[in-house]
Design a protein around this motif. Sequence first.
Motif, PDB file in Angstrom:
ATOM      1  N   GLU A  39       7.873  53.701 103.349  1.00 14.14           N
ATOM      2  CA  GLU A  39       8.152  54.473 102.131  1.00 14.14           C
ATOM      3  C   GLU A  39       7.219  55.669 102.015  1.00 14.14           C
ATOM      4  N   SER A  40       7.560  56.544 101.101  1.00 18.78           N
ATOM      5  CA  SER A  40       6.711  57.696 100.832  1.00 18.78           C
ATOM      6  C   SER A  40       5.297  57.228 100.449  1.00 18.78           C
ATOM      7  N   GLY A  41       4.288  57.836 101.021  1.00 22.54           N
ATOM      8  CA  GLY A  41       2.910  57.470 100.679  1.00 22.54           C
ATOM      9  C   GLY A  41       2.362  56.336 101.526  1.00 22.54           C
ATOM     10  N   SER A  42       3.134  55.844 102.508  1.00 15.78           N
ATOM     11  CA  SER A  42       2.644  54.704 103.282  1.00 15.78           C
ATOM     12  C   SER A  42       1.626  55.110 104.353  1.00 15.78           C
ATOM     13  N   GLY A  43       1.472  56.418 104.595  1.00 19.01           N
ATOM     14  CA  GLY A  43       0.424  56.866 105.525  1.00 19.01           C
ATOM     15  C   GLY A  43       0.952  57.423 106.836  1.00 19.01           C
ATOM     16  N   LYS A  44       2.259  57.646 106.928  1.00 14.13           N
ATOM     17  CA  LYS A  44       2.871  58.086 108.191  1.00 14.13           C
ATOM     18  C   LYS A  44       2.329  59.452 108.633  1.00 14.13           C
ATOM     19  N   SER A  45       2.378  60.425 107.723  1.00 13.32           N
ATOM     20  CA  SER A  45       1.923  61.773 108.104  1.00 13.32           C
ATOM     21  C   SER A  45       0.426  61.787 108.370  1.00 13.32           C
ATOM     22  N   THR A  46      -0.323  61.026 107.575  1.00 10.37           N
ATOM     23  CA  THR A  46      -1.769  60.955 107.791  1.00 10.37           C
ATOM     24  C   THR A  46      -2.041  60.491 109.218  1.00 10.37           C
ATOM     25  N   MET A  47      -1.275  59.500 109.661  1.00  9.34           N
ATOM     26  CA  MET A  47      -1.470  59.007 111.017  1.00  9.34           C
ATOM     27  C   MET A  47      -1.123  60.088 112.039  1.00  9.34           C
ATOM     28  N   GLY A  57      -9.290  68.898 105.206  1.00  4.71           N
ATOM     29  CA  GLY A  57     -10.683  68.858 104.794  1.00  4.71           C
ATOM     30  C   GLY A  57     -11.234  67.548 104.266  1.00  4.71           C
ATOM     31  N   ASN A  58     -10.560  66.934 103.285  1.00  7.38           N
ATOM     32  CA  ASN A  58     -11.168  65.745 102.677  1.00  7.38           C
ATOM     33  C   ASN A  58     -10.816  64.441 103.407  1.00  7.38           C
ATOM     34  N   ALA A  59     -10.145  64.587 104.569  1.00 11.15           N
ATOM     35  CA  ALA A  59      -9.768  63.373 105.298  1.00 11.15           C
ATOM     36  C   ALA A  59     -10.715  63.134 106.455  1.00 11.15           C
ATOM     37  N   ASP A 275      -1.123  51.112  94.530  1.00 13.70           N
ATOM     38  CA  ASP A 275      -2.111  52.181  94.425  1.00 13.70           C
ATOM     39  C   ASP A 275      -3.141  51.923  95.530  1.00 13.70           C
ATOM     40  N   LEU A 276      -3.335  52.914  96.403  1.00 10.77           N
ATOM     41  CA  LEU A 276      -4.226  52.696  97.553  1.00 10.77           C
ATOM     42  C   LEU A 276      -5.680  52.509  97.131  1.00 10.77           C
ATOM     43  N   LEU A 277      -6.007  52.915  95.899  1.00 10.76           N
ATOM     44  CA  LEU A 277      -7.383  52.722  95.427  1.00 10.76           C
ATOM     45  C   LEU A 277      -7.584  51.307  94.892  1.00 10.76           C
TER      46      LEU A 277
HETATM   47  P1  ATP Z   1       5.930  60.803 102.878  1.00 16.43           P
HETATM   48  O1  ATP Z   1       7.065  59.882 103.321  1.00 16.43           O
HETATM   49  O2  ATP Z   1       6.079  61.136 101.438  1.00 16.43           O
HETATM   50  O3  ATP Z   1       5.755  61.980 103.756  1.00 16.43           O
HETATM   51  P2  ATP Z   1       3.649  59.538 104.127  1.00 16.43           P
HETATM   52  O4  ATP Z   1       3.955  58.144 104.557  1.00 16.43           O
HETATM   53  O5  ATP Z   1       3.678  60.604 105.144  1.00 16.43           O
HETATM   54  O6  ATP Z   1       4.602  59.898 102.913  1.00 16.43           O
HETATM   55  P3  ATP Z   1       0.931  60.421 103.628  1.00 16.43           P
HETATM   56  O7  ATP Z   1       1.290  61.814 103.353  1.00 16.43           O
HETATM   57  O8  ATP Z   1       0.298  60.104 104.917  1.00 16.43           O
HETATM   58  O9  ATP Z   1       2.219  59.479 103.440  1.00 16.43           O
HETATM   59  O10 ATP Z   1      -0.003  59.913 102.450  1.00 16.43           O
HETATM   60  C1  ATP Z   1      -0.612  58.628 102.464  1.00 16.43           C
HETATM   61  C2  ATP Z   1      -1.456  58.456 101.229  1.00 16.43           C
HETATM   62  O11 ATP Z   1      -2.578  59.329 101.294  1.00 16.43           O
HETATM   63  C3  ATP Z   1      -0.732  58.765  99.928  1.00 16.43           C
HETATM   64  O12 ATP Z   1      -1.019  57.749  99.008  1.00 16.43           O
HETATM   65  C4  ATP Z   1      -1.293  60.073  99.492  1.00 16.43           C
HETATM   66  O13 ATP Z   1      -1.361  60.131  98.100  1.00 16.43           O
HETATM   67  C5  ATP Z   1      -2.690  60.072 100.104  1.00 16.43           C
HETATM   68  N1  ATP Z   1      -3.103  61.451 100.424  1.00 16.43           N
HETATM   69  C6  ATP Z   1      -2.471  62.312 101.259  1.00 16.43           C
HETATM   70  N2  ATP Z   1      -3.139  63.482 101.340  1.00 16.43           N
HETATM   71  C7  ATP Z   1      -4.227  63.363 100.531  1.00 16.43           C
HETATM   72  C8  ATP Z   1      -5.327  64.208 100.184  1.00 16.43           C
HETATM   73  N3  ATP Z   1      -5.442  65.421 100.703  1.00 16.43           N
HETATM   74  N4  ATP Z   1      -6.245  63.725  99.326  1.00 16.43           N
HETATM   75  C9  ATP Z   1      -6.155  62.487  98.815  1.00 16.43           C
HETATM   76  N5  ATP Z   1      -5.165  61.627  99.107  1.00 16.43           N
HETATM   77  C10 ATP Z   1      -4.200  62.045  99.943  1.00 16.43           C
END
Ligand code: ATP
Length: 324
Positions: A39-47, A57-59, A275-277
């Motif tokens: 789902e949205s927010g699960s961390g896919k793009s972060t990975m 910057g803040n990651a 909530d990830l926090l």
């Molecule tokens: P989507 O399907 O919407 O693209 P995603 O699975 O790619 O979602 P991410 O974008 O990786 O999800 O985000 C993962 C989590 O990290 C989310 O809860 C988001 O709020 C948090 N997050 C992303 N970028 C930042 C940031 N710059 N600062 C703080 N939290 C962040």
Amino acid sequence: MLEVEHLTVSYASAKGDVVAVRDVSFTLYPNEIMGLIGESGSGKSTMAYAILRMLKGNARVSQGTIRVLGKDIYQLSAEELRKFRWSHFSMVFQSAMNALNPVMTVGAQMIDTLLSHRPHLTRATAHERALELCELVRIDPRHLKSYPHELSGGMRQRIVIAIAIALEPSLVIMDEPTTALDVVVQRSIMDQIREIQKRVHFSILFISHDFSLVSELATRIAIMYAGQIVEFTDALSLENRVGFHHPYTEGLWKSIPKLLDREIVIEGIPGGPPDLLRLPTGCSFHPRCRYKSKLCTEKTPELKTYDTYEIACHHVLDKEEQHD
Ligand code: ATP
Ligand code: MG
């Protein structure tokens, strides 16, 4: 091709560290297409950004290693990384469609990418290669003279794919590459990705929240929930409803309509992602799970192998019995 080990990525925020990817490990093999869904927010793009060493910057990567072709990406110098990018791995993002340079023709952008990484090429050879790439992504070569705004969204996305594979990388990460397109264009781009991958051979990590898209393209699928991979499965077993699955995977699968189903019953997953926090204790999915027990609220399940699948759930086997 790609080895991710114990990857943990967090974002510093005023309320504390948001751990967006938690202890993720997997290997991607040569020529493999692996899907990553959640789902949205699960961390896919972060990975994806962490793998490409493009985190904002803040990651920060607080734990783990990432190796592409055996090389630790985080040990490369800036110059080595620049060379590695595009030549060995590249990416196609949803927003890349708009990230083409608006004041340069698409042909000039393709040729620039080629020349900056292969300085020995002559301009004429680079132009030849740009023509080949057009043929590969089925764009009329006349469009090399076009500016991005003169092309449709689907054409721009094809150009972005052409640039991503221009230097014949071994790995391409695609993050929702077709999300902004209508379904007809989406279908044709998906067919093309499959066709190009068969012809040119490279591995793809294909990220999406659309199960039907991923299961069409990928042989292996990783399912992500609240920053963790909760299952590795394969598309066929999902379609044929065999094997073991995580309750979350099952929920995602049931929530998409299937054209060939005689009775169409679409079920959603109750609740929303945590909530990830303030992650729930034990298994992060337990508040939304109908199989939950006391154990699920206390102990985080680890990925375990069942047949050829890997699943992080305490109740996979009980669940199968209930089905029987
Ligand atoms: P989507 O399907 O919407 O693209 P995603 O699975 O790619 O979602 P991410 O974008 O990786 O999800 O985000 C993962 C989590 O990290 C989310 O809860 C988001 O709020 C948090 N997050 C992303 N970028 C930042 C940031 N710059 N600062 C703080 N939290 C962040
Ligand atoms: Mg994303």
